[in-house]
Design a protein around this motif. Structure first.
Motif, PDB file in Angstrom:
ATOM      1  N   GLN A 139       7.941  -9.412  -3.315  1.00 54.86           N
ATOM      2  CA  GLN A 139       8.919 -10.466  -3.631  1.00 54.86           C
ATOM      3  C   GLN A 139       9.636 -10.993  -2.388  1.00 54.86           C
ATOM      4  N   ASN A 140       9.787 -10.158  -1.379  1.00 55.92           N
ATOM      5  CA  ASN A 140      10.670 -10.511  -0.255  1.00 55.92           C
ATOM      6  C   ASN A 140       9.984 -10.580   1.107  1.00 55.92           C
ATOM      7  N   LYS A 141       8.689 -10.448   1.102  1.00 50.82           N
ATOM      8  CA  LYS A 141       7.930 -10.477   2.362  1.00 50.82           C
ATOM      9  C   LYS A 141       8.241 -11.741   3.171  1.00 50.82           C
TER      10      LYS A 141
ATOM     11  N   MET B  72       9.512  -1.985   7.533  1.00 49.74           N
ATOM     12  CA  MET B  72      10.104  -2.705   8.662  1.00 49.74           C
ATOM     13  C   MET B  72      10.918  -3.903   8.177  1.00 49.74           C
ATOM     14  N   ASP B  73      10.429  -4.603   7.164  1.00 50.54           N
ATOM     15  CA  ASP B  73      11.209  -5.710   6.598  1.00 50.54           C
ATOM     16  C   ASP B  73      12.473  -5.197   5.925  1.00 50.54           C
TER      17      ASP B  73
ATOM     18  N   ALA C 114      16.266  -6.285   6.979  1.00 47.47           N
ATOM     19  CA  ALA C 114      17.112  -7.097   6.098  1.00 47.47           C
ATOM     20  C   ALA C 114      18.100  -6.295   5.256  1.00 47.47           C
ATOM     21  N   VAL C 115      17.774  -5.071   4.909  1.00 45.87           N
ATOM     22  CA  VAL C 115      18.585  -4.305   3.950  1.00 45.87           C
ATOM     23  C   VAL C 115      19.147  -3.020   4.560  1.00 45.87           C
TER      24      VAL C 115
ATOM     25  N   CYS D  85      23.123  -1.502   0.721  1.00 52.03           N
ATOM     26  CA  CYS D  85      22.599  -0.533  -0.256  1.00 52.03           C
ATOM     27  C   CYS D  85      22.568  -1.128  -1.669  1.00 52.03           C
ATOM     28  N   GLU D  86      23.484  -2.077  -1.930  1.00 52.89           N
ATOM     29  CA  GLU D  86      23.547  -2.653  -3.279  1.00 52.89           C
ATOM     30  C   GLU D  86      22.278  -3.411  -3.639  1.00 52.89           C
TER      31      GLU D  86
END
Length: 354
Positions: free
Chosen positions: A11-13, A179-180, A184-185, A193-194
DNA sequence: CAGACGTGGTA
DNA sequence: TTACCAAGTCT
């Protein structure tokens, strides 16, 4: 955890240049460029590189100065020299085909354990583990590792986690997903963390220790050097002025790049005395020091410098390279052709504005 | 195994 | 301005 992470990745790549048209060559180049370097910094360099050196053969056939010029500004220049050297090796001894075995890759200069695992998994779909700064941080948190980073004991644990947690069906995606996620997170400061897909597997999240994982080792302060450089100008009849450049030794800082000669100011000397000494040592001649040509501050990895430049004229014998590999007299509009580090590029820009 | 090796961005 | 970071490797 693998499933949740890969679902998140699907979904976030991020859409990145080296993620379209996947080839071992493109994967290799991107992994080397990305060593210690931000994605946003790498993107324009990667695109330019692929225009200039579209495949291994094109890279092998080019000369090192062209390669270094294309790399200028990215830093860690041994990476560019290793890429060039390796391309020639692959062309000459491996039928021009990049090896798929990570053990073989690791014998090539510039490819260590991380990069071999990354290229094997991402470029070839081989189940090889990769452990980079992002993945170290994520596993230090999911495992709530209290050992200080970069100690051999901690490294052993983290590499074991990378081996054992790797998704055998999608190893490349799995490594890229981590790695992504780390980018980003699961960031170094202010992690999100949310919105993390794997908090249910994260021991540090459960134990409220995310902020103190990984455990950082103390860093030592870096020295600050005072440096002088000579912008040696030569006037010629009916021709533009020329400026003396020296090519640095192949090994060490900014290896094989060009610079305005100079060096560290010793404790007991003035800037002018330093310049005369450096010119004598490096070029075996003497100069007349004219007006100041700017003060430049720059931070390298392990030291900081303040450099004072001066316009100079040769008043001794013809300069010859002693410490440098070569010297060149460049007109202002030729300076761009010579690969240089940041400070010398700034001096060049000022010359162009004279 | 600690230190060398670049640069630009962010707090 | 300083500190520290960012898809590490080599010696």
């Amino acid at each position: 955890m693998q499933k949740d992470l890969l679902d998140w990745f699907d979904q976030n790549k991020r859409l990145l240049p080296w993620r379209v048209e996947r080839t071992p060559y493109r994967t290799w180049i991107s992994e080397i460029m990305l060593q210690q370097t931000r994605v946003e910094t790498v993107i324009p360099y990667f695109l330019r590189w692929m225009e200039k050196f579209p495949d291994i053969a094109a890279l092998a056939e080019s000369d090192e100065q062209t390669v270094l010029k294309c790399w200028e500004g990215l830093g860690y220049y041994h990476r560019a020299r290793s890429l060039h050297h390796t391309a020639i090796t692959i062309n000459q001894t491996m039928d021009g085909i990049f090896p798929s075995d990570p053990k073989v890759m690791q014998k090539l200069p510039g490819i260590g354990r991380y990069t071999a695992g990354a290229i094997a998994s991402i470029g070839f779909g081989i189940p090889a583990a990769a452990l980079d700064g992002n993945i170290r941080r994520i596993y230090s948190r999911t495992g709530d590792i209290s050992l200080p980073q970069r100690t051999s004991e901690c490294e052993k644990i983290l590499w074991n986690m990378a081996e054992e947690l790797l998704d055998p069906d999608r190893p490349g995606d799995y490594n890229e997903a981590l790695m992504d996620l780390g980018n980003a997170v699961c960031t170094s400061t202010n992690p999100h963390c949310e919105s993390c897909p794997i908090t249910s597997f994260c021991l540090a999240y459960r134990n409220h220790t995310v902020a103190i994982r990984p455990v950082q080792t103390a860093v030592k302060s870096i020295p600050h050097y005072q440096v002088a450089a000579a912008v040696i100008r030569k006037a010629e009849d009916n021709q533009p002025d020329r400026y003396l450049l020296a090519q640095r030794p192949a090994k060490g800082l900014l290896g094989n790049l060009w610079e305005f000669p100079g060096g560290k100011i010793e404790a007991d000397e003035t800037v002018q005395e330093c310049l005369q000494r450096e010119i004598r040592e490096e070029l075996d001649t003497t100069v007349t020091i004219r007006e100041p040509f700017g003060t430049y501050r720059h931070a390298y990895t392990h030291f900081r410098v303040t450099l004072q430049a001066f316009l100079c004229d040769i008043n001794g014998q013809i300069p010859r390279p002693v410490e440098a590999q070569a010297i060149a007299w460049a007109a202002a509009d030729e300076l761009d052709r010579f690969p240089m580090g940041k400070i010398d590029r700034l001096i060049s820009e000022r010359i162009k504005n004279i």
